[in-house]
Write an enzyme that holds these catalytic residues in place. Structure first.
Site, mmCIF file in Angstrom:
data_model
loop_
_atom_site.group_PDB
_atom_site.id
_atom_site.type_symbol
_atom_site.label_atom_id
_atom_site.label_comp_id
_atom_site.label_asym_id
_atom_site.label_seq_id
_atom_site.Cartn_x
_atom_site.Cartn_y
_atom_site.Cartn_z
ATOM 1 N N ARG A 1 0.811 -1.229 0.000
ATOM 2 C CA ARG A 1 0.000 0.000 0.000
ATOM 3 C C ARG A 1 0.844 1.279 0.000
ATOM 4 N NH1 ARG A 1 -3.042 -2.700 3.963
ATOM 5 N NH2 ARG A 1 -4.738 -3.916 3.031
ATOM 6 N N LYS B 1 1.144 11.425 -11.377
ATOM 7 C CA LYS B 1 0.313 10.534 -12.180
ATOM 8 C C LYS B 1 1.120 9.281 -12.503
ATOM 9 C CE LYS B 1 -2.464 12.316 -15.590
ATOM 10 N NZ LYS B 1 -2.802 13.328 -16.631
ATOM 11 N N GLU C 1 7.788 18.969 -25.904
ATOM 12 C CA GLU C 1 7.110 19.166 -24.615
ATOM 13 C C GLU C 1 7.628 20.424 -23.911
ATOM 14 O OE1 GLU C 1 4.558 17.412 -23.447
ATOM 15 O OE2 GLU C 1 4.602 15.680 -24.793
ATOM 16 N N LYS D 1 5.340 22.809 -15.004
ATOM 17 C CA LYS D 1 4.593 21.637 -14.555
ATOM 18 C C LYS D 1 4.321 21.717 -13.050
ATOM 19 C CE LYS D 1 3.080 17.237 -14.741
ATOM 20 N NZ LYS D 1 3.181 16.044 -15.563
ATOM 21 N N GLU E 1 -6.179 16.735 -11.334
ATOM 22 C CA GLU E 1 -6.642 16.998 -12.683
ATOM 23 C C GLU E 1 -8.127 17.260 -12.754
ATOM 24 O OE1 GLU E 1 -5.660 13.970 -15.611
ATOM 25 O OE2 GLU E 1 -4.865 15.583 -16.803
ATOM 26 N N ARG F 1 -5.090 21.442 -14.549
ATOM 27 C CA ARG F 1 -4.093 20.497 -15.044
ATOM 28 C C ARG F 1 -4.319 20.134 -16.502
ATOM 29 N NH1 ARG F 1 -1.255 15.952 -11.287
ATOM 30 N NH2 ARG F 1 0.009 14.962 -12.867
ATOM 31 N N ASN G 1 -2.476 19.441 -21.540
ATOM 32 C CA ASN G 1 -2.840 18.708 -22.747
ATOM 33 C C ASN G 1 -2.851 19.587 -23.988
ATOM 34 O OD1 ASN G 1 -3.095 16.277 -21.402
ATOM 35 N ND2 ASN G 1 -5.218 16.724 -20.816
ATOM 36 N N HIS H 1 -2.683 18.075 -27.394
ATOM 37 C CA HIS H 1 -2.872 16.631 -27.222
ATOM 38 C C HIS H 1 -4.124 16.077 -27.881
ATOM 39 C CE1 HIS H 1 0.522 16.855 -24.593
ATOM 40 N NE2 HIS H 1 0.414 15.592 -24.232
ATOM 41 N N HIS I 1 -3.021 13.019 -29.776
ATOM 42 C CA HIS I 1 -3.444 11.638 -29.535
ATOM 43 C C HIS I 1 -4.074 11.032 -30.771
ATOM 44 C CE1 HIS I 1 -3.686 12.147 -24.889
ATOM 45 N NE2 HIS I 1 -2.507 11.721 -25.283
ATOM 46 N N HIS J 1 5.463 10.519 -29.308
ATOM 47 C CA HIS J 1 4.447 11.319 -28.654
ATOM 48 C C HIS J 1 4.715 12.814 -28.885
ATOM 49 C CE1 HIS J 1 1.423 12.404 -25.762
ATOM 50 N NE2 HIS J 1 2.300 13.048 -25.027
HETATM 51 N N1 LIG Z 1 2.786 10.645 -15.711
HETATM 52 C C1 LIG Z 1 2.677 11.710 -16.485
HETATM 53 O O1 LIG Z 1 2.278 12.781 -16.020
HETATM 54 C C2 LIG Z 1 3.097 11.606 -17.924
HETATM 55 C C3 LIG Z 1 3.246 12.765 -18.689
HETATM 56 C C4 LIG Z 1 3.700 12.634 -20.003
HETATM 57 C C5 LIG Z 1 3.979 11.376 -20.521
HETATM 58 N N2 LIG Z 1 3.810 10.265 -19.748
HETATM 59 C C6 LIG Z 1 4.107 8.930 -20.255
HETATM 60 O O2 LIG Z 1 5.511 8.874 -20.542
HETATM 61 C C7 LIG Z 1 5.732 7.912 -21.548
HETATM 62 C C8 LIG Z 1 6.654 8.505 -22.557
HETATM 63 O O3 LIG Z 1 7.861 8.860 -21.898
HETATM 64 P P1 LIG Z 1 9.249 8.789 -22.646
HETATM 65 O O4 LIG Z 1 9.152 9.574 -23.876
HETATM 66 O O5 LIG Z 1 10.298 9.131 -21.645
HETATM 67 O O6 LIG Z 1 9.327 7.254 -23.111
HETATM 68 P P2 LIG Z 1 10.248 6.026 -22.716
HETATM 69 O O7 LIG Z 1 10.304 5.813 -21.274
HETATM 70 O O8 LIG Z 1 9.757 4.893 -23.537
HETATM 71 O O9 LIG Z 1 11.702 6.459 -23.211
HETATM 72 C C9 LIG Z 1 11.944 6.630 -24.585
HETATM 73 C C10 LIG Z 1 13.116 5.771 -25.043
HETATM 74 O O10 LIG Z 1 14.332 6.333 -24.566
HETATM 75 C C11 LIG Z 1 15.117 5.332 -23.919
HETATM 76 N N3 LIG Z 1 15.894 6.027 -22.917
HETATM 77 C C12 LIG Z 1 15.471 6.526 -21.732
HETATM 78 N N4 LIG Z 1 16.451 7.218 -21.143
HETATM 79 C C13 LIG Z 1 17.517 7.154 -21.957
HETATM 80 C C14 LIG Z 1 18.817 7.696 -21.894
HETATM 81 N N5 LIG Z 1 19.197 8.502 -20.874
HETATM 82 N N6 LIG Z 1 19.674 7.433 -22.906
HETATM 83 C C15 LIG Z 1 19.272 6.660 -23.953
HETATM 84 N N7 LIG Z 1 18.052 6.149 -24.071
HETATM 85 C C16 LIG Z 1 17.176 6.391 -23.076
HETATM 86 C C17 LIG Z 1 14.113 4.356 -23.413
HETATM 87 O O11 LIG Z 1 14.697 3.094 -23.208
HETATM 88 C C18 LIG Z 1 13.082 4.340 -24.534
HETATM 89 O O12 LIG Z 1 13.537 3.493 -25.549
HETATM 90 C C19 LIG Z 1 4.362 7.529 -22.108
HETATM 91 O O13 LIG Z 1 3.999 6.262 -21.617
HETATM 92 C C20 LIG Z 1 3.439 8.592 -21.544
HETATM 93 O O14 LIG Z 1 2.132 8.109 -21.336
HETATM 94 C C21 LIG Z 1 3.366 10.376 -18.467
#
Ligand SMILES: NC(=O)c1ccc[n+]([C@@H]2O[C@H](COP(=O)([O-])OP(=O)(O)OC[C@H]3O[C@@H](n4cnc5c(N)ncnc54)[C@H](O)[C@@H]3O)[C@@H](O)[C@H]2O)c1
Ligand SMILES: NC(=O)c1ccc[n+]([C@@H]2O[C@H](COP(=O)([O-])OP(=O)(O)OC[C@H]3O[C@@H](n4cnc5c(N)ncnc54)[C@H](O)[C@@H]3O)[C@@H](O)[C@H]2O)c1
Lengths: 374, 374
Positions: free
Chosen positions: A128, A150, A192, A234, A244, A248, A252, A255, A259, A272
């Site tokens: 938990r 999130k 972003e 952020k 949200e 918040r 988006n 987005h 999306h 993305h």
């Molecule tokens: N929680 C939130 O508020 C929030 C906000 C925006 C996005 N997200 C989520 O985040 C995800 C996308 O995040 P992302 O773009 O970081 O994707 P990701 O975690 O898949 O990373 C992208 C790629 O980069 C590689 N990588 C990571 N760090 C590295 C480094 N230092 N050097 C080399 N390679 C590296 C990873 O292995 C992966 O192949 C989605 O699932 C999205 O839904 C969440």
């Protein structure tokens, strides 16, 4: 934001109910001092990471922790969006419980947004709630996903449908980790950052414009400021709206189209950030219709500097509209758009007609035609 | 506690951060009025229940809701502790998302503690949180598990190892539902009611003593008061310690031995309440050693009135001690005991020697020998 003795830049997320946690931009070698500072007891800690990050940076993290008396145990998962699944969540549960944890064992999410969301959700639900430390390694994760609590996983029916709001005890972002990011991931992150500037920080936008060539090539000396300033947007939003319910949603920006583009193109064709960049052009067009004083050309031209090579083939307006409506059904009753009334000022509206949406998309297609010179 | 116009008894859980929700003891037919009252919008709602409860009471719940304009959709799971699993959690996710929910769709957990914990956890994690309404149908669930926001599932490595703190919007307990409970489940619930009296309410203890024969046979006229008063103990504890950092541990009175008994005997041989009843005898013995003024005989004799038929064969002290130590490892560093300093006043201590534990268990074995007359 202020500079502290550890030569790092620090924000604080202070939630209305009194919970607070620091967000640090600094070198990984100072992480253990921060773990002490937030009151974690040295001992076992669980690192969740992915194969790419592990290959490049896990040794550094592990030795850094061990040097301070931590006993880290690393779980290395496959890289990629598919890892944000119940299957891999269950794998974290099994590994953590087999290894032996108690409620004070910290979990370090060491990776991009995928690892942050997945491991964050595991931390929220193991016993938990374990102390969660986000150590984001992508630009998206550092300025966005690691902040705000999130967490979650995907479901066959859609992205992020299962999860929890769960705040970390610390977010620790080392900019030098970003130097190994693949080019497209960097671009995706910059999209972003531009988004954060557009919705919340005109100064950051000017900073991006002024130093674009240097930033685009990841000059190490500008990264800490870039990251810290993008984070701040952020932080401000999250502090005002943890769950949200309103504000918040401005995160988006870009987005709704974004999306839809990802969905229609098939996940993976656009990153993305690439999809959001295109979506932001559409959102800027819609904003400009309502707010003619918006410096439209200036704002668009920064977005158009992002090197997005993928052609827009097959992204017809009617397919995009369908996809937006699907998106809508799962979450809320009306299609909502984030628009800008000025640089740095965003708001949410559901008063956008289909005709306008079509014209906005037409604008994006034209911009692209001009940009790629076809 | 006060009586309201709906002819029900009501408590309120008011958490330190301002969140609050009502706990109602009343007939199911008034549930829809309460759903209105707490601000839920009539429309779709998801009912999660088990086969036994569905066979006996689902029609009533469904028609009651439909009469007020709700569109309930029921998911019926197998009965039993095994249902508190990742597999069934995933089944709830699939069913809810296939059917179509949004963030305002309430989830009603209609069953005993198993359904309450499982469906509560599903509500905590679907779309990062649906409005949760607990409609408990066992005595244990009504006076204990539905209140306080502990939700979760079991893992192969132990019970309740995965979960979340997630408060319901409403707890609605209809005492007449309990009339269909199997005898052993009723007894098990009474053990928990006695526990609440011992740790927090001397008046409730006197009430139980005075009306034992009537209560034991579930006379409908005493049930609302019994339930409301036993609930009140839980509410008081939860309000002071939502996250179980201290006081909440007193709810584990009788549980250190109780869990060990369940584990050694093999899950299923004793009900949870039966095991806790035996554990409470041991805990009373330990308490009496330290607090000779405790009315030891009086307290034990009520517990001994619970009809617990299972023999204690095979429950040697050394096996129990091992089991206690296993339990310990997964959660905290030291074996802790809840003891009474007076009727209605409990505290936690880790200063209990193995010799004392052995003597306490010897006492339980002797009591049982006397009680069953062998
Ligand atoms: N929680 C939130 O508020 C929030 C906000 C925006 C996005 N997200 C989520 O985040 C995800 C996308 O995040 P992302 O773009 O970081 O994707 P990701 O975690 O898949 O990373 C992208 C790629 O980069 C590689 N990588 C990571 N760090 C590295 C480094 N230092 N050097 C080399 N390679 C590296 C990873 O292995 C992966 O192949 C989605 O699932 C999205 O839904 C969440
Ligand atoms: N969350 C908490 O704070 C908390 C506290 C105590 C116990 N628990 C959990 O609660 C669970 C035990 O709860 P329980 O004893 O209610 O078990 P349960 O849910 O398995 O119910 C016991 C049996 O009674 C049946 N049943 C339920 N309502 C009935 C009715 N009205 N008529 C006839 N049969 C009915 C069920 O189908 C089941 O077979 C355990 O998993 C335990 O971990 C949780």
């Amino acid at each position: 934001m202020h500079t502290v003795s550890l030569h790092s830049m620090v924000h604080e997320v202070a939630l209305p109910d009194g919970r607070r946690y620091p967000i640090v931009v600094g070198g990984l070698q100072a992480l253990p001092e921060w773990l002490d500072r937030i009151g974690l007891q040295r001992g076992r800690c669980l690192i969740v990471t992915d194969e790419n990050v592990a290959a490049l940076h896990l040794d550094l993290l592990r030795t850094t922790l061990e040097a301070f008396g931590w006993l880290p145990h690393a779980l290395i998962l496959p890289a990629g969006e598919e890892t944000k699944s119940l299957t891999h969540l269950s794998q974290i549960y099994d590994a953590a419980l087999a290894w032996g944890i108690d409620r004070r064992t910290p979990l370090l999410a060491f990776g991009g947004g995928v690892i942050g969301d997945l491991a964050g959700f595991a931390a929220a639900t193991l016993l938990r709630g374990l102390p969660l430390v986000q150590v984001p390694t992508t630009l998206i994760a550092q300025v966005d996903s690691a902040i705000g609590g999130k967490t979650g996983i995907n479901h066959a029916r859609g992205k992020n449908l299962i999860g929890a709001f769960y705040q970390p005890e610390l977010v620790y972002a080392d900019p030098t980790l970003l130097l190994t990011l693949p080019e497209r991931e960097w671009t995706s992150g910059l999209a972003e950052v531009i988004k954060h500037a557009l919705i919340g920080d005109a100064d950051l936008f000017a900073f991006l414009e002024a130093h674009w060539e240097v930033i685009r090539h990841r000059a190490a000396e500008l990264l800490p400021q870039l990251i810290a300033q993008a984070m701040a947007v952020k932080v401000r939003v999250v502090v005002q709206d943890e769950r949200e319910s309103g504000l918040r949603a401005i995160l988006n920006f870009g987005h709704t189209f974004g999306h839809a583009i990802e969905r229609v193109a098939g996940y993976g064709r656009f990153t993305h950030g690439e999809a959001v960049a295109l979506g932001m052009l559409a959102a800027l067009w819609l904003s400009h219709q309502r707010h003619p004083e918006l410096p439209f050309d200036r704002l668009c031209s920064l977005i158009l500097k992002l090197p997005i090579a993928q052609p827009l083939d097959g992204l017809t307006f009617s397919l995009l509209l369908d996809a937006m409506q699907v998106d809508k059904k799962t979450l809320a009753s009306r299609l909502r758009f984030v628009l800008l009334q000025a640089l740095g000022k965003a708001y949410v509206t559901d008063k956008v007609s289909v005709g306008e949406l079509q014209a906005a998309w037409q604008f994006v297609l034209e911009m692209r035609r001009l940009a790629v010179g076809t």
